[in-house]
Design an enzyme around this catalytic site. Structure first.
Site, mmCIF file in Angstrom:
data_model
loop_
_atom_site.group_PDB
_atom_site.id
_atom_site.type_symbol
_atom_site.label_atom_id
_atom_site.label_comp_id
_atom_site.label_asym_id
_atom_site.label_seq_id
_atom_site.Cartn_x
_atom_site.Cartn_y
_atom_site.Cartn_z
ATOM 1 N N ASP A 22 -71.577 -15.323 -12.115
ATOM 2 C CA ASP A 22 -70.213 -15.137 -12.474
ATOM 3 C C ASP A 22 -69.794 -14.456 -10.620
ATOM 4 O O ASP A 22 -70.151 -13.521 -10.554
ATOM 5 C CB ASP A 22 -70.432 -14.537 -13.626
ATOM 6 C CG ASP A 22 -68.769 -14.639 -14.331
ATOM 7 O OD1 ASP A 22 -68.055 -15.030 -14.063
ATOM 8 O OD2 ASP A 22 -68.424 -13.336 -15.308
ATOM 9 N N GLY A 23 -68.482 -14.757 -10.768
ATOM 10 C CA GLY A 23 -67.750 -13.670 -9.929
ATOM 11 C C GLY A 23 -67.340 -14.080 -8.685
ATOM 12 O O GLY A 23 -67.065 -13.540 -8.114
ATOM 13 N N GLY A 25 -64.901 -17.256 -8.383
ATOM 14 C CA GLY A 25 -63.519 -16.999 -7.774
ATOM 15 C C GLY A 25 -63.692 -15.716 -7.695
ATOM 16 O O GLY A 25 -62.536 -15.363 -6.926
ATOM 17 N N HIS A 39 -67.258 -19.477 -4.360
ATOM 18 C CA HIS A 39 -67.796 -21.163 -4.716
ATOM 19 C C HIS A 39 -68.951 -21.060 -3.446
ATOM 20 O O HIS A 39 -69.841 -21.360 -3.549
ATOM 21 C CB HIS A 39 -66.898 -21.971 -5.288
ATOM 22 C CG HIS A 39 -66.631 -21.642 -6.836
ATOM 23 N ND1 HIS A 39 -67.439 -21.720 -7.242
ATOM 24 C CD2 HIS A 39 -65.281 -22.068 -6.491
ATOM 25 C CE1 HIS A 39 -66.563 -20.974 -8.402
ATOM 26 N NE2 HIS A 39 -65.715 -21.796 -8.606
ATOM 27 N N LEU A 133 -92.394 -23.375 -7.258
ATOM 28 C CA LEU A 133 -90.921 -22.743 -7.770
ATOM 29 C C LEU A 133 -90.548 -23.986 -8.309
ATOM 30 O O LEU A 133 -90.201 -24.788 -7.549
ATOM 31 C CB LEU A 133 -90.608 -21.391 -6.844
ATOM 32 C CG LEU A 133 -88.674 -21.649 -7.996
ATOM 33 C CD1 LEU A 133 -89.165 -20.066 -9.129
ATOM 34 C CD2 LEU A 133 -88.145 -20.951 -6.884
ATOM 35 N N ARG A 190 -77.284 -11.018 -15.864
ATOM 36 C CA ARG A 190 -75.470 -12.324 -15.451
ATOM 37 C C ARG A 190 -74.684 -10.925 -14.379
ATOM 38 O O ARG A 190 -74.806 -10.121 -14.575
ATOM 39 C CB ARG A 190 -75.292 -12.336 -16.471
ATOM 40 C CG ARG A 190 -73.308 -12.883 -16.140
ATOM 41 C CD ARG A 190 -72.861 -12.856 -17.798
ATOM 42 N NE ARG A 190 -71.349 -13.502 -17.213
ATOM 43 C CZ ARG A 190 -70.472 -14.206 -18.032
ATOM 44 N NH1 ARG A 190 -71.250 -14.877 -19.330
ATOM 45 N NH2 ARG A 190 -69.581 -14.729 -17.766
ATOM 46 N N GLU A 209 -85.301 -10.779 -22.107
ATOM 47 C CA GLU A 209 -84.739 -9.287 -21.526
ATOM 48 C C GLU A 209 -83.372 -9.030 -21.075
ATOM 49 O O GLU A 209 -82.674 -9.942 -19.972
ATOM 50 C CB GLU A 209 -84.808 -8.221 -20.783
ATOM 51 C CG GLU A 209 -86.440 -7.887 -21.848
ATOM 52 C CD GLU A 209 -86.155 -6.833 -22.542
ATOM 53 O OE1 GLU A 209 -85.853 -6.096 -22.710
ATOM 54 O OE2 GLU A 209 -87.383 -6.996 -23.713
#
Length: 251
Positions: A22-23, A25, A39, A133, A190, A209
């Protein structure tokens, strides 16, 4: 950064880390730039964190790249994101393959463009035999839609006689989710200071968690990943038991 990595107990890593990126923009707007600028720079964070997880030995990493709600954003931003996605997949597939990383995709791919699906199919095929991974991209993803879809499929199998209604339990539901082949996340991160999970892996995050940071996604790097993992390792995971039970339990 090295001193942080050195503090991590490699024997107690979360097997599966999920991240809400998130974040982008807001990061761009704070610099007087268009949202797509954020982005674009967020891709570098993806590259850095995927590399960090692979280096540590994390087995699964799920990135919330595009939600079903994101389709409601301005058309220019959605189109720009799709173009960026195509370009990124095309450029990064060789690196993923070289580093033994296997790509997976969860979400409603029917809503994605033909160009995006073409690049995804090629990348999935190229990395399909890798054993390092597992990188899981949540694209056009909705946790609620995933659950509704699972219930519909369970109901269809019960109606067709392939499944007994009385036999349906949590394990049954898990098998009908897009994430059926993966363990549930143990750590959810987040970025950008929001304190919610925003329709992300609603069933799977039951015992994860949760770690929230004010850092915007384009600024999130290995240092921040290490801090989140160290925080995770300092927590007591009880799964409904008491602290005494956990202490006495050899597992």
């Amino acid at each position: 950064m090295e001193h942080l990595e050195a503090q991590i107990d490699k024997q107690r890593l979360p097997r599966h880390i999920a991240i809400i990126m998130d974040g982008n923009g807001r990061w761009a707007q704070e610099q007087g730039q268009d949202r797509l600028f954020g982005h674009f720079h967020g891709v570098e964070s993806v590259r850095n964190i995927v590399e960090g997880c692979a280096e540590l030995g994390v087995e699964y990493l799920t990135l919330y790249a595009f939600s079903t709600e994101n389709w409601d954003r301005p058309e220019y931003e959605v189109n720009g994101l799709m173009e960026l996605l195509v370009d990124t997949i095309r450029r990064e597939t060789e690196t993923l393959n070289k580093n033994n990383i296997k790509l997976h995709v969860i979400g409603d791919r029917r809503m994605l463009s033909e160009a995006v699906n073409k690049e995804l199919d090629e990348s999935l095929e190229i990395t399909g035999q890798n054993t390092g991974l597992n990188l899981i991209m949540a694209l056009s993803y909705s946790g609620r839609w995933e659950l509704v879809n699972a219930v519909r499929n369970i109901a269809a199998d019960v109606e067709a006689g392939r499944l007994k209604a009385a036999a349906v339990d949590q394990a049954t539901l898990q098998q009908y989710l897009w994430t059926s082949e993966f363990p549930d996340p143990e750590l959810m991160i987040r970025t950008s200071g929001e304190y919610r999970i925003s329709n992300f892996l609603l069933f799977q995050l039951a015992y994860a968690e949760l770690y929230f940071t004010n850092t915007r996604w384009p600024d999130f790097r290995k240092k921040h990943l290490y801090e989140a993992i160290l925080d995770f390792q300092n927590r007591e995971r009880r799964f409904g038991k008491t602290s005494a039970q956990i202490t006495d339990d050899p597992l």
